[in-house]
Design a protein around this motif. Sequence first.
Motif, PDB file in Angstrom:
ATOM      1  N   TYR A 183       3.069  88.452   8.446  1.00 30.81           N
ATOM      2  CA  TYR A 183       4.447  87.608   8.561  1.00 30.81           C
ATOM      3  C   TYR A 183       4.520  86.446   8.428  1.00 30.81           C
ATOM      4  N   ARG A 184       5.631  85.754   7.825  1.00 26.17           N
ATOM      5  CA  ARG A 184       5.652  84.308   7.931  1.00 26.17           C
ATOM      6  C   ARG A 184       6.042  83.902   9.318  1.00 26.17           C
ATOM      7  N   GLY A 185       5.680  82.633   9.274  1.00 25.80           N
ATOM      8  CA  GLY A 185       6.108  81.958  10.986  1.00 25.80           C
ATOM      9  C   GLY A 185       7.144  81.621  10.984  1.00 25.80           C
ATOM     10  N   SER A 186       7.579  81.127  12.096  1.00 29.06           N
ATOM     11  CA  SER A 186       8.939  80.604  12.619  1.00 29.06           C
ATOM     12  C   SER A 186       8.737  79.163  13.186  1.00 29.06           C
ATOM     13  N   ALA A 241     -10.044  73.824   6.799  1.00 24.54           N
ATOM     14  CA  ALA A 241      -8.959  73.192   6.600  1.00 24.54           C
ATOM     15  C   ALA A 241      -7.774  72.680   7.649  1.00 24.54           C
ATOM     16  N   LEU A 242      -7.746  73.363   8.402  1.00 24.50           N
ATOM     17  CA  LEU A 242      -6.612  73.041   9.643  1.00 24.50           C
ATOM     18  C   LEU A 242      -7.184  71.988  10.216  1.00 24.50           C
ATOM     19  N   LEU A 243      -8.479  72.112  10.603  1.00 25.96           N
ATOM     20  CA  LEU A 243      -9.133  70.680  11.435  1.00 25.96           C
ATOM     21  C   LEU A 243      -9.368  69.670  10.520  1.00 25.96           C
ATOM     22  N   ASP A 253      26.580  67.436  30.099  1.00 25.52           N
ATOM     23  CA  ASP A 253      27.878  67.836  30.002  1.00 25.52           C
ATOM     24  C   ASP A 253      28.333  69.246  29.761  1.00 25.52           C
ATOM     25  N   GLY A 254      27.252  70.204  29.749  1.00 23.60           N
ATOM     26  CA  GLY A 254      27.196  71.744  29.490  1.00 23.60           C
ATOM     27  C   GLY A 254      26.783  71.933  28.344  1.00 23.60           C
ATOM     28  N   THR A 255      26.316  71.003  27.462  1.00 17.19           N
ATOM     29  CA  THR A 255      26.199  71.160  25.904  1.00 17.19           C
ATOM     30  C   THR A 255      24.548  70.600  25.761  1.00 17.19           C
ATOM     31  N   PHE A 256      23.967  71.142  24.603  1.00 22.15           N
ATOM     32  CA  PHE A 256      22.650  70.915  24.180  1.00 22.15           C
ATOM     33  C   PHE A 256      22.684  70.219  22.736  1.00 22.15           C
ATOM     34  N   THR A 257      21.746  69.733  22.523  1.00 23.03           N
ATOM     35  CA  THR A 257      21.425  69.134  21.046  1.00 23.03           C
ATOM     36  C   THR A 257      20.159  69.594  20.478  1.00 23.03           C
ATOM     37  N   ASP A 258      20.139  70.350  19.394  1.00 20.65           N
ATOM     38  CA  ASP A 258      18.734  70.638  18.732  1.00 20.65           C
ATOM     39  C   ASP A 258      18.199  69.439  18.143  1.00 20.65           C
ATOM     40  N   VAL A 259      16.845  68.985  18.990  1.00 19.08           N
ATOM     41  CA  VAL A 259      16.163  67.796  18.656  1.00 19.08           C
ATOM     42  C   VAL A 259      14.885  68.319  18.046  1.00 19.08           C
ATOM     43  N   SER A 260      14.444  69.528  17.663  1.00 19.66           N
ATOM     44  CA  SER A 260      13.423  69.976  17.575  1.00 19.66           C
ATOM     45  C   SER A 260      12.586  69.146  16.212  1.00 19.66           C
ATOM     46  N   ALA A 261      13.267  68.948  15.216  1.00 24.58           N
ATOM     47  CA  ALA A 261      12.436  68.193  14.190  1.00 24.58           C
ATOM     48  C   ALA A 261      12.012  66.662  14.756  1.00 24.58           C
ATOM     49  N   GLU A 262      13.091  65.854  15.137  1.00 26.17           N
ATOM     50  CA  GLU A 262      12.889  64.750  15.528  1.00 26.17           C
ATOM     51  C   GLU A 262      11.794  64.607  16.832  1.00 26.17           C
ATOM     52  N   ALA A 263      11.638  65.630  17.535  1.00 26.02           N
ATOM     53  CA  ALA A 263      10.730  65.437  18.624  1.00 26.02           C
ATOM     54  C   ALA A 263       9.474  65.853  18.378  1.00 26.02           C
ATOM     55  N   GLY A 264       9.217  66.541  17.123  1.00 25.80           N
ATOM     56  CA  GLY A 264       7.918  66.677  16.645  1.00 25.80           C
ATOM     57  C   GLY A 264       7.301  68.111  17.250  1.00 25.80           C
ATOM     58  N   VAL A 265       8.255  69.093  17.223  1.00 24.61           N
ATOM     59  CA  VAL A 265       7.878  70.555  17.824  1.00 24.61           C
ATOM     60  C   VAL A 265       7.670  71.542  16.408  1.00 24.61           C
ATOM     61  N   GLN A 266       8.280  71.072  15.355  1.00 23.02           N
ATOM     62  CA  GLN A 266       7.998  71.907  14.127  1.00 23.02           C
ATOM     63  C   GLN A 266       6.892  71.914  13.517  1.00 23.02           C
ATOM     64  N   VAL A 267       5.895  72.842  13.320  1.00 21.78           N
ATOM     65  CA  VAL A 267       4.727  72.508  12.771  1.00 21.78           C
ATOM     66  C   VAL A 267       4.592  73.344  11.570  1.00 21.78           C
ATOM     67  N   ALA A 268       4.416  72.627  10.295  1.00 23.83           N
ATOM     68  CA  ALA A 268       4.194  73.572   9.299  1.00 23.83           C
ATOM     69  C   ALA A 268       2.402  73.455   8.938  1.00 23.83           C
ATOM     70  N   ASN A 269       2.402  74.699   8.177  1.00 29.39           N
ATOM     71  CA  ASN A 269       1.278  74.835   7.551  1.00 29.39           C
ATOM     72  C   ASN A 269       0.578  73.758   6.626  1.00 29.39           C
ATOM     73  N   PRO A 270      -0.227  73.154   6.794  1.00 29.12           N
ATOM     74  CA  PRO A 270      -0.521  72.076   5.736  1.00 29.12           C
ATOM     75  C   PRO A 270      -0.839  72.602   4.212  1.00 29.12           C
ATOM     76  N   ALA A 271      -1.250  73.851   4.200  1.00 23.24           N
ATOM     77  CA  ALA A 271      -1.422  74.328   2.938  1.00 23.24           C
ATOM     78  C   ALA A 271      -0.307  74.770   2.011  1.00 23.24           C
ATOM     79  N   THR A 272       0.802  75.222   2.964  1.00 18.22           N
ATOM     80  CA  THR A 272       1.874  75.919   2.291  1.00 18.22           C
ATOM     81  C   THR A 272       3.059  75.180   2.690  1.00 18.22           C
ATOM     82  N   GLY A 273       3.361  74.496   3.617  1.00 23.30           N
ATOM     83  CA  GLY A 273       4.239  73.782   3.985  1.00 23.30           C
ATOM     84  C   GLY A 273       5.300  74.634   4.774  1.00 23.30           C
TER      85      GLY A 273
END
Length: 715
Positions: free
Chosen positions: A369-372, A48-50, A382-402
Amino acid sequence: MTEPSPRPEPTPAPVSEKQFGFTFDRLVGFRRKLDAQRKEDPDRPVVALLESEYAKKRAEVAAAEGVSEEEVEARVEAEVGGRRRFGRKRPGAAAATAAGAEAAPTASEVDDAEWVPEDDAVIGRAFRWSLVAFTAVALVAVGIWLFLSRPAPERAEQAIEAAAPELVETTAEAPPMPFTEITRDAGIDFTHYSGAYGDKLLPETMGGGGAFFDHDGDGDPDLLLVNSAPWSWAPDAAVRPTSALYLNDGAGRFREVTAEVGLDRTFYGQGVAVGDYDADGDPDLFFTAVGPNRLFENRDGRYVEVTDRAGVGGEPDVWSSAATFFDYDGDGDLDLFVGNYVRWSKEIDFEVDYRLTGVGRAYGPPMNYRGSHSYLYRNEGDGTFTDVSAEAGVQVANPATGEPAGKALAVLPIDVDEDGALDLLVANDTVGNFFFHNRGDGTFTEDGAAFGLAYDRMGNATGAMGVDAARYRNDGDLGFVIGNFANEMTSLYVSQGDPTLFADEAIGEGIGAPSRAALSFGIFLFDADLDGRLDLLQTNGHLEEEIDAVDPSQSYRQPAQLFWNAGSDARSTFVQVPPEAIGDLARPIVGRGSAYADVDADGDLDVALFQTGDRPLLLRNDQSLGHHWVRLVLVGRPPNRDALGARVALTAGGTTQYRQVNPTKSYLSQSELPLTFGLGQADRVERVDITWPDGTEQRVEAVPIDRVVTIEQPG
């Protein structure tokens, strides 16, 4: 801290076919892989994943070609059902077709058009293993025939004594490589505090990271040991353990300076990432934790927590594991990736309620356990960071459950296709590994399954822990090593003449069978005997103290395993060094993280093994083979002064060795920055070729041996 310079615009990597998605021919190859899995067992979860991954890649190809997915699928069906063996053609063959040649090619012409040099290597390996398998089957058949045709014995029946199968002997014999434990003699007095009090909560058995890095800039590797803490509800809640920093005097003697440098803080730490994120010339520290993560800025040798200002604490109820500083967007400053493990709390742990027969509540694998989702933070300069996880594509969801699919325990930044953009391999526990392929435009595609890095040779996810990678055969092929759970072999994914195609060669390369019984966490490749070939060390230890009560083949404390690199001409590249030849490395421990550095300035690499709930082991490398060596310290242009991501090729004695500047490896740990090259009997270095992080190239000749050499980036 120096004043931050204006943030430069990201420098995109050159556009290439490999960066921007699949080609049609690669889609055909992926479909064949999918069909093979369907044929073997269509009901397995991996199918299913493939299928989901295949659908995404098909959409990519359709979009790139400006046609419908239905048209692409029809072409794939035609190719898969036809006579093409490898799904690739030489450009000349494709051009002939495009030119409208009327005569259909003969079968031999088709075969010739489809043949590429990489196929020779793939088929050669397959043929060799097929020959071995055929020979084994033939021997078994002859044995059965002889057994059935023998005269009936006249003696009385006897009981058959079962024996464990013996490992096949190899022709190469590893040299002795003794390591001597010097922890107390070196001045290190530290015990990891797991917080365990009897309820068997999963984080208690997972911690134990550390790092070798040069805190004070004197050229010697100092040692940081990460600690955990008691639970707020536990009887020992008043205890205040801290992590510990030990300074090296240059000869392998250490002095603790934790309080005087401002690191005497108590939190439930897991691992650490070291990097000069503010480009002031001093290493800063990022700690992962169960709960908020912590960033400490180095201000002239004293650490000040700047987590809130930098914006990298993460959610307060998240369990973070591995982390790394790296420049993902090509702007020069160091960004930060943080791998998150499972969704956990005390209540969830009791709801899962993992148990062992005869033991009761126990520590166990995280299947229930559920994933994260992990974090990717962009450094704003400038000493700060911005969370770009979603827009950069590193958040992966299970295709069956979301739901979030990741259960990260290790991360490795590496430029797999050498396009100048750092990719990420994320080792996931009991779910498929992620390979985030950097597109060069600030985004990633998750290509773990497509590249052959997600699952084992049977298509199953493993309990992946630590990770490292190198061109360990001193050729063009890259190998990823991943330590796995008990009764799972260590994975060794090797590129097949193509940086986008990997196969698990653990069995053929000699580490499969010997590593199967161990539960492996820390793992790395290093040249233990300075012969010019990278060896493999894996740190082992089980989760459960009483595991031997239910599985006599397992033990809580397990010895580390050292595999000597015998060279590509040997029957198998890696040969396990016998326990009696590795000294105190063979001592059973509850191993977790691991790291290496030359702590005593003698040229060879010493090792630190970290334990959960126990003392670390600092092991001095006492090999005495007389091999030459050179250690390279690279100094890049600001803001990336440590040259993280630089690639080095050193040629000596007619052999070229390859390294990448990357301290993040193993499990929850980091090793030193200098690159150590063993030279064996070679008494000179012909040349050193460097590709700096910004893509500029430099050649250095007449490099002296048996010493540390500093190379600065020109300009």
